[in-house]
Scaffold this active site. Structure first.
Site, PDB file in Angstrom:
ATOM      1  NE  ARG A  64       3.791   4.342  -4.974  1.00 37.47           N
ATOM      2  CZ  ARG A  64       4.021   4.647  -3.694  1.00 37.47           C
ATOM      3  NH1 ARG A  64       4.462   5.841  -3.351  1.00 37.47           N
ATOM      4  NH2 ARG A  64       3.782   3.771  -2.736  1.00 37.47           N
ATOM      5  CG  ASP A 253      -2.621  -0.601  -3.109  1.00 39.43           C
ATOM      6  OD1 ASP A 253      -2.598   0.484  -3.701  1.00 39.43           O
ATOM      7  OD2 ASP A 253      -1.617  -1.118  -2.588  1.00 39.43           O
ATOM      8  CG  ASN A 263       0.449  -3.684   0.299  1.00 36.14           C
ATOM      9  OD1 ASN A 263      -0.007  -2.548   0.186  1.00 36.14           O
ATOM     10  ND2 ASN A 263       1.693  -3.903   0.673  1.00 36.14           N
TER      11      ASN A 263
END
Length: 382
Positions: A64, A253, A263
């Site tokens: 991740r 992200d 995020n």
């Protein structure tokens, strides 16, 4: 197909395993991932021999973090290519594995472009696969270099905003070496401040519902010998009210063209708190996280995770103890519906600065974002 390599339980401080590595054992190339769902209890490596196994690892959050997902995506294309699988099918599977983190698609496209370019020039399947692998390795190295530059730029910015050192930094989710080819994004800034003797305290949000802060950031902070304190997410407001936070540092992200930042969910409330309490709210991310094709925050697709992650508590220590359970301790009545977005979006007016490998942008504007990206392309081309 994914196998597991189980390492010693965490505690004896063995060398830190890389979050991701390419390996070529006699039976064929593999992508090896540190299974982040098993931390901090034990360090377990997942060995992916095909793209479906990698997709499962991405979707279960075994691997991740935006930059690392880009690297994993690129290696996934290379894995399909060198093992003789359908590369175009692999591209489709990987790009759709998670919708919000823009780096995943970026890494997939980089390796796929290298593969296609080699094939168009007459390369055979093996040579085209090696071209994809070279692109993945180059992206891995570029991210490590970007991480180091972000850490430097971030510390300079902190020192400008907070002269005198002794920084008390609040962070959310996990943004260290577990999400990067290097030492991370926001966490790397805090780590650099620590090494320079200018970090007084790292405040670590637990980051519900999957506890990436308590399981992963605290794990990295402890390994780095940093002064850190763990808090529940809803305790952050009391820290601000007490004047105990000098700056908030988070990752991203996806950053839209207008500077809106997606995020880990819980980031937006921190931005609101920081604005009210006049505390800098700083986003640290590589320029590969910027998506100019997404015009604004409302256009960002926010991944919705299973409600089970909220109604049950994940407990990796149970599985580690051999109990045959992978978590799943109920904390809500059976049948409870849960709202579980993986991310939230912070508008640019709440962001003090965005720090990238190209430097810090403040104030955050669409024009500034475009300039950063243009500068990044010039550096890459040169």
């Amino acid at each position: 197909m994914a196998d597991q390599y189980v390492q010693n339980p965490v505690g004896a401080e063995p060398p830190v395993l890389p979050a991701l590595r390419w390996d070529e054992p006699p039976e064929g190339p593999v992508l090896v991932l540190l299974d982040q769902t098993r931390l901090p209890v034990e360090e377990v490596e997942l060995v992916c021999t095909d793209v479906p196994a990698l997709v499962r690892a991405i979707q279960t959050l075994a691997v991740r973090g935006a930059p690392l997902l880009g690297i994993a995506g690129a290696y996934g294309v290379a894995l399909a290519a060198v093992r003789g699988y359908d590369v175009e099918e692999a591209v489709g599977l990987l790009e759709q594995a998670r919708p919000t983190a823009v780096n995943l698609g970026y890494g997939v496209r980089q390796a796929a472009a290298a593969y296609r370019a080699a094939a168009e020039k007459g390369a055979d399947a093996e040579q085209a696969g090696q071209a994809a692998l070279a692109a993945a390795k180059a992206l891995h190295q570029e991210d490590a270099a970007a991480s180091a530059r972000m850490a430097e730029h971030g510390l300079v910015l902190l020192d400008e905003l907070l002269p005198g050192g002794g920084h008390r930094i609040l962070t959310h989710c996990n943004t260290g070496a577990l999400v990067s080819g290097g030492e991370g994004t926001a966490f790397a800034v805090a780590l650099t401040a620590h090494r320079a003797g200018r970090l007084r305290r790292l405040w670590v949000d637990e980051t519900r519902p999957l506890l990436q802060g308590s399981r992963l950031t605290a794990y990295e902070a402890a390994r780095g010998g940093m002064p850190y304190t763990l808090l529940t997410d809803n305790a952050a407001g009391s820290l601000f009210a007490a004047g105990e936070v000098d700056a908030v540092l988070i990752g991203a992200d996806r950053i839209a063209a207008d500077g809106s930042v997606a995020n880990k969910v819980g980031s937006y409330p921190l931005a609101v708190l920081a604005k009210y309490h006049h505390v800098p709210f700083i986003v640290v991310a590589p320029t590969t996280t910027v998506d100019l094709s997404t015009p604004d925050g409302a256009s960002i697709e926010v991944e919705q995770r299973p409600g089970q992650e909220v109604t049950e508590v994940t407990a990796p220590q149970i599985a580690a103890a051999g109990g045959g359970v992978s978590g799943g301790l109920p904390v809500a009545p059976l049948g409870t519906q849960a709202y579980n977005p993986a991310f939230d979006v912070t508008p640019p007016e709440l962001v003090t600065a965005i720090v990238t490998e190209q430097g810090a942008l403040s104030p955050v504007t669409g024009g500034g974002i475009a300039e950063l990206c243009a500068r990044s392309r010039q550096v890459t081309i040169s």
